[in-house]
Motif scaffolding. Structure first.
Motif, mmCIF file in Angstrom:
data_model
loop_
_atom_site.group_PDB
_atom_site.id
_atom_site.type_symbol
_atom_site.label_atom_id
_atom_site.label_comp_id
_atom_site.label_asym_id
_atom_site.label_seq_id
_atom_site.Cartn_x
_atom_site.Cartn_y
_atom_site.Cartn_z
ATOM 1 N N SER A 71 -15.501 6.528 -15.608
ATOM 2 C CA SER A 71 -15.442 6.808 -14.175
ATOM 3 C C SER A 71 -14.177 6.207 -13.588
ATOM 4 O O SER A 71 -13.625 5.237 -14.120
ATOM 5 C CB SER A 71 -16.671 6.227 -13.453
ATOM 6 N N SER A 72 -13.724 6.789 -12.482
ATOM 7 C CA SER A 72 -12.557 6.238 -11.788
ATOM 8 C C SER A 72 -12.864 4.854 -11.249
ATOM 9 O O SER A 72 -12.007 3.968 -11.234
ATOM 10 C CB SER A 72 -12.147 7.172 -10.640
ATOM 11 N N LEU A 73 -14.108 4.662 -10.819
ATOM 12 C CA LEU A 73 -14.527 3.344 -10.334
ATOM 13 C C LEU A 73 -14.394 2.304 -11.441
ATOM 14 O O LEU A 73 -13.879 1.199 -11.213
ATOM 15 C CB LEU A 73 -15.981 3.406 -9.849
ATOM 16 N N GLY A 74 -14.850 2.653 -12.631
ATOM 17 C CA GLY A 74 -14.778 1.729 -13.753
ATOM 18 C C GLY A 74 -13.359 1.356 -14.102
ATOM 19 O O GLY A 74 -13.065 0.193 -14.407
ATOM 20 N N LYS A 75 -12.455 2.324 -14.036
ATOM 21 C CA LYS A 75 -11.041 2.061 -14.343
ATOM 22 C C LYS A 75 -10.436 1.076 -13.355
ATOM 23 O O LYS A 75 -9.748 0.127 -13.739
ATOM 24 C CB LYS A 75 -10.259 3.379 -14.318
ATOM 25 N N GLU A 76 -10.703 1.277 -12.071
ATOM 26 C CA GLU A 76 -10.151 0.386 -11.049
ATOM 27 C C GLU A 76 -10.810 -0.988 -11.106
ATOM 28 O O GLU A 76 -10.136 -2.023 -10.965
ATOM 29 C CB GLU A 76 -10.344 1.002 -9.655
#
Length: 240
Positions: A71-76
């Protein structure tokens, strides 16, 4: 089913948050540098917390791949956690190492130079997030490797009761931290398979790390990271 899917998708993020918590604890212990916690001093607790953060940092990516929970959340979240655990925490470790083992004042330029560690770590992570080419190798020293190096340096100084001249340490901190934003190509430590020919330098690094750590304990981490850098330079034109 949706409930269980939500839980599954958030397992990697939960592990990443444990990385963040470990980094926060490392910072707290860094400012209790000489305080004893059982048989350990505050600075030794910093080593443990940063090492724990590195373990969580490894497993959050592994779980994301196993569960297909990207997820993009996980990356950030991963980058923000890494900045705390591998940027701010080692920076505060070196801040207090110089402050409490030399005659320098708290705002001495040589002590303030330790802020180069979190600043360059932030730049490294920001560049990594917008660079899609760093999937099988790295450009610049990875921030966890930089953090482990400073654990090794601090441990070596304590083991040998030798604390470098503050201005020398300031130069080393700035120059070494700048490797994080350099164009130096570093090989990834991820194994695609266990074949010796495909992972020759990785096996060399692992053997070297074991020898260094057995011989010098935590101080061996500094020599391990130096070996990693040298191997990357030697193999920079090879696909590994």
């Amino acid at each position: 089913m949706k409930f269980f899917q939500t839980i599954k998708n958030n397992i990697p993020n939960t592990i990443t948050c444990l990385n963040l918590v470990s980094g926060c604890l490392a910072i707290m212990f860094a400012f209790n540098y000489d305080k004893c916690y059982g048989a350990l001093h505050g600075y030794e607790m910093v080593y443990i917390c940063i090492a724990a953060a590195a373990v969580f940092d490894f497993f959050d990516g592994m779980m994301a791949r196993l569960l297909h929970a990207y997820s993009s959340l996980g990356k950030e979240l991963d980058s923000l956690s890494d900045l705390v655990s591998f940027g701010v925490a080692p920076g505060m470790l070196m801040w207090n190492t110089i402050l409490l083992n030399t005659c320098e004042g708290v705002f001495s330029p040589w002590i303030v130079a330790s802020l180069a560690i979190p600043v360059f770590a932030a730049l490294r992570l920001a560049k990594f997030n917008i660079d899609d080419s760093q999937t099988t190798s790295f450009i610049g020293l990875p921030v966890p490797a930089n953090a482990l190096f400073w654990i090794g340096v601090c441990a070596w100084m304590h083991a040998n009761s030798t604390f470098f001249t503050p201005w020398i340490m300031a130069i080393v901190m700035v120059l070494f931290s700048s490797l994080m934003v350099s164009r130096l190509h570093m090989f990834s430590l991820k194994f695609k398979n266990l074949a010796f020919a495909d992972n020759f330098v990785r096996y060399i690094l692992i053997v070297g790390a074991v020898i260094f750590i057995v011989s010098y304990q935590a101080a061996g981490l500094a020599w391990t990271i130096i070996t990693y850098i040298l191997l990357s330079i030697v193999t920079r034109n090879k696909t590994i």
